[in-house]
Design an enzyme around this catalytic site. Structure first.
Site, PDB file in Angstrom:
ATOM      1  N   SER A  82       0.831  -1.208   0.000  1.00  0.00           N
ATOM      2  CA  SER A  82       0.000   0.000   0.000  1.00  0.00           C
ATOM      3  C   SER A  82       0.866   1.259   0.000  1.00  0.00           C
ATOM      4  O   SER A  82       2.071   1.210   0.246  1.00  0.00           O
ATOM      5  CB  SER A  82      -0.904   0.014   1.230  1.00  0.00           C
ATOM      6  OG  SER A  82      -1.654  -1.166   1.301  1.00  0.00           O
TER       7      SER A  82
HETATM    8  C1  LIG Z   1      -3.289  -4.116  -0.703  1.00  0.00           C
HETATM    9  S1  LIG Z   1      -2.722  -5.727  -0.369  1.00  0.00           S
HETATM   10  C2  LIG Z   1      -2.171  -5.592   1.295  1.00  0.00           C
HETATM   11  C3  LIG Z   1      -1.019  -4.664   1.518  1.00  0.00           C
HETATM   12  C4  LIG Z   1      -0.122  -5.092   2.629  1.00  0.00           C
HETATM   13  N1  LIG Z   1      -0.701  -4.892   3.920  1.00  0.00           N
HETATM   14  C5  LIG Z   1       1.242  -4.470   2.527  1.00  0.00           C
HETATM   15  O1  LIG Z   1       1.501  -3.534   3.197  1.00  0.00           O
HETATM   16  O2  LIG Z   1       2.035  -4.926   1.744  1.00  0.00           O
HETATM   17  C6  LIG Z   1      -4.213  -6.629  -0.166  1.00  0.00           C
HETATM   18  C7  LIG Z   1      -4.031  -8.108   0.133  1.00  0.00           C
HETATM   19  O3  LIG Z   1      -5.263  -8.596   0.633  1.00  0.00           O
HETATM   20  C8  LIG Z   1      -5.345  -9.955   0.285  1.00  0.00           C
HETATM   21  N2  LIG Z   1      -6.743 -10.397   0.408  1.00  0.00           N
HETATM   22  C9  LIG Z   1      -7.776 -10.236  -0.468  1.00  0.00           C
HETATM   23  N3  LIG Z   1      -8.902 -10.786   0.036  1.00  0.00           N
HETATM   24  C10 LIG Z   1      -8.569 -11.308   1.241  1.00  0.00           C
HETATM   25  C11 LIG Z   1      -9.290 -12.023   2.225  1.00  0.00           C
HETATM   26  N4  LIG Z   1     -10.589 -12.302   2.097  1.00  0.00           N
HETATM   27  N5  LIG Z   1      -8.626 -12.430   3.339  1.00  0.00           N
HETATM   28  C12 LIG Z   1      -7.291 -12.159   3.503  1.00  0.00           C
HETATM   29  N6  LIG Z   1      -6.568 -11.499   2.580  1.00  0.00           N
HETATM   30  C13 LIG Z   1      -7.197 -11.060   1.479  1.00  0.00           C
HETATM   31  C14 LIG Z   1      -4.791 -10.010  -1.117  1.00  0.00           C
HETATM   32  O4  LIG Z   1      -4.347 -11.324  -1.397  1.00  0.00           O
HETATM   33  C15 LIG Z   1      -3.684  -8.970  -1.054  1.00  0.00           C
HETATM   34  O5  LIG Z   1      -2.448  -9.580  -0.856  1.00  0.00           O
END
Ligand SMILES: C[S@@+](CC[C@H](N)C(=O)[O-])C[C@H]1O[C@@H](n2cnc3c(N)ncnc32)[C@H](O)[C@@H]1O
Length: 377
Positions: A82
């Site tokens: 992010s």
């Molecule tokens: C924007 S990224 C997260 C950024 C992260 N916190 C970082 O700083 O690098 C969003 C993540 O949410 C995960 N995701 C999507 N749906 C999800 C769910 N239902 N449960 C857990 N993770 C999920 C995706 O696989 C993705 O890797």
């Protein structure tokens, strides 16, 4: 500049100037956690394609104050690191401090978990994609982070093994808050989550009932939990029940962008256009007052639109207050948009932070989520 510590120091300056980073311990975290280690398989740059470690622009790109896409699925971003200024703001708004137990939903690269660990929190981070979780775990190990762990699973279920948590940090766009997080949170614990609203994912703070069961002054009646606004944001949508459509959405969220090609144009209201933050304040308010509000394309960009059922008609509001409209009811939609802008002005142009809502259970009865209901100032 190619030296990672210098790039980190510059990023800290940028985040402080941006206003989201105020805490010294968090500044130290940004100054020491190596973001590039969490991008070991590269990131997708809109100009340069996939940038990998060793590529000329990789390191400078890794320390841009930008969201960096780390995984695509058929051209669609499905994982990222992010935007650092947003991470700083969310960590500060969540009040993550040393000794707290934090549940993160959406591990992504693991960088945000590493930052929270660097301020002394104990972090359990869940990601639904096994390959993404494995990469994040490897990056945390490579960076020498011991206070954060990654679990594979649907974040809807939280992670009972690590409960209770003091805080829940959600870093993926959700249509509501899972009751499992509430069950795994200490009484009075706090969450931040980007919750779908009017075609965006503004970050909300979600408050749970305090330990003594007494609602704080101003607590909305009959609410177990309630939310207030933090800032406008865009996030990729969560998989599973967290991304569920909720029942009273209109127009129903559908895949693919809607676009209106204006046939009616009303003049600008403001000589100086609203900046990005203030435009999101206007968009949020209009979304709170009118359920037809969503994000759609017009005039070559994306913005706040009252969309009709055809998804090609309605009225769009530009940052200078001009209204552009299309479709068989263009005039009616333009009139409604004008009334909504007037209302926002009459209310004193409220910011996202001034809104609050009780949250109520909605969605699939088998996997319900708490969604904000009836936003008020
Ligand atoms: C924007 S990224 C997260 C950024 C992260 N916190 C970082 O700083 O690098 C969003 C993540 O949410 C995960 N995701 C999507 N749906 C999800 C769910 N239902 N449960 C857990 N993770 C999920 C995706 O696989 C993705 O890797």
């Amino acid at each position: 500049m190619t030296d990672a510590p210098a790039l980190r120091a510059r990023l800290v300056d940028v985040l402080r100037d941006d206003g989201g980073l105020t805490r010294d311990d968090l500044a130290l975290a940004f100054a020491t956690v190596p973001r590039e280690v969490f991008l070991a398989e590269g990131f997708h740059d809109s100009d340069a394609g996939l940038l990998r470690p060793g590529d000329e622009d990789f390191l400078a790109g890794a320390y841009r104050n930008d969201a960096l896409v780390t995984k695509l699925d058929n051209g669609r971003p499905v994982s990222s690191s992010s935007q650092p200024s947003l991470m700083a703001l969310m960590i500060e708004e969540l009040g993550v401090t040393a000794g707290m137990r934090v549940l993160e939903i959406g591990a992504g690269t693991g960088y945000n978990a590493a930052l929270m660990s660097a301020v002394g929190a104990d972090v359990t981070s869940v990601d639904v994609q096994p390959d993404v979780a494995a990469r994040a775990a490897a990056a945390l190990a490579a960076a020498g982070v011991t206070g954060a762990r990654v679990r594979v699973g649907d974040g809807y279920l939280g992670e009972p093994a690590g409960a209770p948590y003091d805080r829940v940090m959600v870093t993926v766009g959700v249509t509501g808050v899972s009751p499992h997080w509430l069950a795994q949170l200490v009484p009075g614990g706090l969450m931040v989550a980007p919750v779908t609203h009017a075609g965006n994912n503004p970050v909300l703070r979600v408050w749970s009932q305090p330990a003594d069961g007494r609602a704080a002054p101003g607590w909305p009646a009959r609410a177990d939990i309630w939310a207030d606004g933090v800032c406008g944001a865009g996030f990729m949508a969560a998989a599973g029940p967290l991304g569920a459509r909720y029942p009273w959405a209109h127009p129903a969220p559908v895949r693919g962008p809607a676009e209106i090609v204006p046939t009616l144009r009303l003049p600008a209201r403001w000589r100086t256009a609203l900046n990005g933050l203030r435009y999101h304040d206007l968009w949020f308010a209009i979304g709170a007052w009118d359920r037809r509000t969503t994000g759609a394309q017009f005039d070559g960009g994306t913005g706040c639109v009252l969309l009709d059922e055809t998804r090609t008609g309605g009225a769009a509001i530009r940052a200078d207050g001009a209204i552009v409209a299309a479709g068989p009811h263009a005039e009616d939609y333009a009139t409604d948009a004008g009334i909504l802008i007037d209302r926002w002005v009459d209310e004193g142009m409220p910011a996202i932070q001034q809104w609050r809502a009780a949250m109520v259970l909605a969605g699939d009865p088998e996997a319900p989520i708490y969604v904000p209901r009836d936003w008020s100032l």
